[in-house]
Design a protein around this motif. Structure first.
Motif, short mmCIF file in Angstrom:
data_model
loop_
_atom_site.label_atom_id
_atom_site.label_comp_id
_atom_site.label_asym_id
_atom_site.label_seq_id
_atom_site.Cartn_x
_atom_site.Cartn_y
_atom_site.Cartn_z
N VAL A 144 86.00 -61.62 -40.40
CA VAL A 144 86.47 -63.00 -40.42
C VAL A 144 87.92 -62.99 -39.93
CG1 VAL A 144 86.72 -65.11 -41.77
CG2 VAL A 144 84.97 -63.42 -42.42
N GLU A 145 88.10 -63.43 -38.69
CA GLU A 145 89.39 -63.32 -38.01
C GLU A 145 89.50 -64.46 -36.99
OE1 GLU A 145 92.72 -62.79 -36.49
OE2 GLU A 145 92.32 -61.08 -37.79
N ASP A 146 90.55 -65.26 -37.07
CA ASP A 146 90.65 -66.41 -36.18
C ASP A 146 91.23 -66.08 -34.81
OD1 ASP A 146 93.20 -66.00 -37.33
OD2 ASP A 146 93.76 -68.09 -37.04
N ASP A 147 91.83 -64.93 -34.63
CA ASP A 147 92.35 -64.55 -33.31
C ASP A 147 91.22 -63.91 -32.50
OD1 ASP A 147 94.58 -64.01 -31.37
OD2 ASP A 147 93.86 -61.96 -31.74
N PRO A 148 90.81 -64.54 -31.39
CA PRO A 148 89.66 -64.04 -30.64
C PRO A 148 89.84 -62.61 -30.10
CG PRO A 148 90.55 -66.04 -29.60
CD PRO A 148 91.37 -65.77 -30.82
N ASP A 149 91.06 -62.27 -29.68
CA ASP A 149 91.29 -60.92 -29.15
C ASP A 149 91.16 -59.87 -30.25
OD1 ASP A 149 91.74 -61.91 -26.59
OD2 ASP A 149 93.91 -62.06 -26.88
N THR A 150 91.71 -60.15 -31.40
CA THR A 150 91.61 -59.22 -32.53
C THR A 150 90.16 -59.08 -32.99
OG1 THR A 150 93.85 -59.82 -33.23
CG2 THR A 150 92.48 -58.68 -34.85
N LEU A 151 89.46 -60.21 -33.08
CA LEU A 151 88.05 -60.20 -33.47
C LEU A 151 87.22 -59.37 -32.49
CD1 LEU A 151 85.69 -61.16 -35.24
CD2 LEU A 151 85.66 -63.27 -33.90
N MET A 152 87.47 -59.56 -31.19
CA MET A 152 86.73 -58.82 -30.17
C MET A 152 87.02 -57.32 -30.26
SD MET A 152 86.46 -59.58 -26.08
CE MET A 152 88.13 -59.12 -25.72
N TYR A 153 88.29 -56.98 -30.44
CA TYR A 153 88.68 -55.56 -30.53
C TYR A 153 88.03 -54.88 -31.74
CZ TYR A 153 91.57 -51.53 -31.70
OH TYR A 153 91.99 -50.27 -32.07
N ILE A 154 88.14 -55.49 -32.90
CA ILE A 154 87.55 -54.90 -34.10
C ILE A 154 86.04 -54.76 -33.94
CG2 ILE A 154 87.10 -55.27 -36.57
CD1 ILE A 154 89.84 -56.74 -36.69
N SER A 155 85.40 -55.82 -33.45
CA SER A 155 83.94 -55.80 -33.26
C SER A 155 83.52 -54.69 -32.32
CB SER A 155 83.46 -57.15 -32.73
OG SER A 155 83.73 -58.17 -33.66
N LYS A 156 84.25 -54.54 -31.23
CA LYS A 156 83.91 -53.52 -30.24
C LYS A 156 83.99 -52.12 -30.84
CE LYS A 156 86.35 -52.63 -26.29
NZ LYS A 156 86.96 -52.97 -24.99
N VAL A 157 85.06 -51.84 -31.56
CA VAL A 157 85.23 -50.52 -32.17
C VAL A 157 84.14 -50.27 -33.21
CG1 VAL A 157 86.74 -49.09 -33.61
CG2 VAL A 157 87.71 -50.43 -31.73
N LEU A 158 83.84 -51.27 -34.03
CA LEU A 158 82.81 -51.10 -35.06
C LEU A 158 81.42 -50.91 -34.46
CD1 LEU A 158 84.00 -53.73 -37.69
CD2 LEU A 158 84.16 -51.24 -37.88
N LYS A 159 81.10 -51.67 -33.42
CA LYS A 159 79.79 -51.53 -32.75
C LYS A 159 79.67 -50.15 -32.13
CE LYS A 159 78.99 -56.42 -31.90
NZ LYS A 159 78.99 -57.51 -30.91
N ARG A 160 80.76 -49.69 -31.51
CA ARG A 160 80.75 -48.35 -30.91
C ARG A 160 80.52 -47.29 -31.98
NH1 ARG A 160 85.95 -47.46 -28.28
NH2 ARG A 160 85.62 -49.48 -27.36
#
Length: 128
Positions: free
Chosen positions: A11-27
Motif C-alpha cells: 500500500v503505497e501512493d507513489d507509483p514509482d515506489t510501488l512499481m519498484y517494490i512490486s518488481k523486486v518482490l515478484k522477482r
C-alpha cells in the motif's frame, strides 16, 4: 530461496515506489498486489488475505495508521505481519507504529535487498 506463491500487499501512493517494490518482490517469487490509498488497501487486504503487508503512512484518504489499526484489530487479520515503510522517521512516529501493531518499521529511503530477508523471515514465522 523465497516462498513461492506467498502474497504480499503493498500500500503505497507513489507509483514509482510501488512499481519498484512490486518488481523486486515478484522477482523474488512473491505474488504482489498494490494499492494507492488506505481504503483500496483495506479492500484488497480483505479480498486477497495477504501473507504480509508493506504499508506507507502518508496515503490519500485513510492514512496508514488507520489501516494498520484496522488490520491489527481483526481476530484473524491481527496476526498478519505489517511492515511500515514511510518517510515519517521520528522516534515518536516509530513508537506510534509499534504501538499500533507494526511488526517492523522502515524509513525511506530504503534498501530492498536488506528488506527481503526481513520479509522472508516474517512470512516464514507467520506461516507456522
Amino acid at each position: 530461496m523465497e516462498i513461492i506463491g506467498k502474497k504480499i500487499l503493498v500500500v503505497e501512493d507513489d507509483p514509482d515506489t510501488l512499481m519498484y517494490i512490486s518488481k523486486v518482490l515478484k522477482r523474488a517469487g512473491y505474488a504482489v498486489a498494490g494499492a494507492v490509498s488506505g481504503e483500496e488497501g483495506l479492500e484488497k487486504f480483505r479480498d486477497i488475505r495477504p501473507d504480509l503487508v508493506i504499508l506507507d503512512v502518508m496515503l490519500p484518504g485513510m492514512d496508514g495508521w488507520e489501516v494498520l489499526k484496522k488490520i491489527k484489530s481483526g481476530f484473524r487479520s491481527r496476526k498478519t505481519p505489517v511492515i511500515m515503510l514511510t518517510a515519517k522517521d521520528t522516534d515518536s512516529d516509530k513508537l506510534k507504529g509499534y504501538e499500533f501493531g507494526a511488526d517492523f518499521y522502515v524509513t525511506k529511503p530504503f534498501n530492498m535487498q536488506k528488506l527481503l530477508p526481513v520479509i522472508r523471515n516474517m512470512i516464514t514465522e507467520h506461516s507456522k
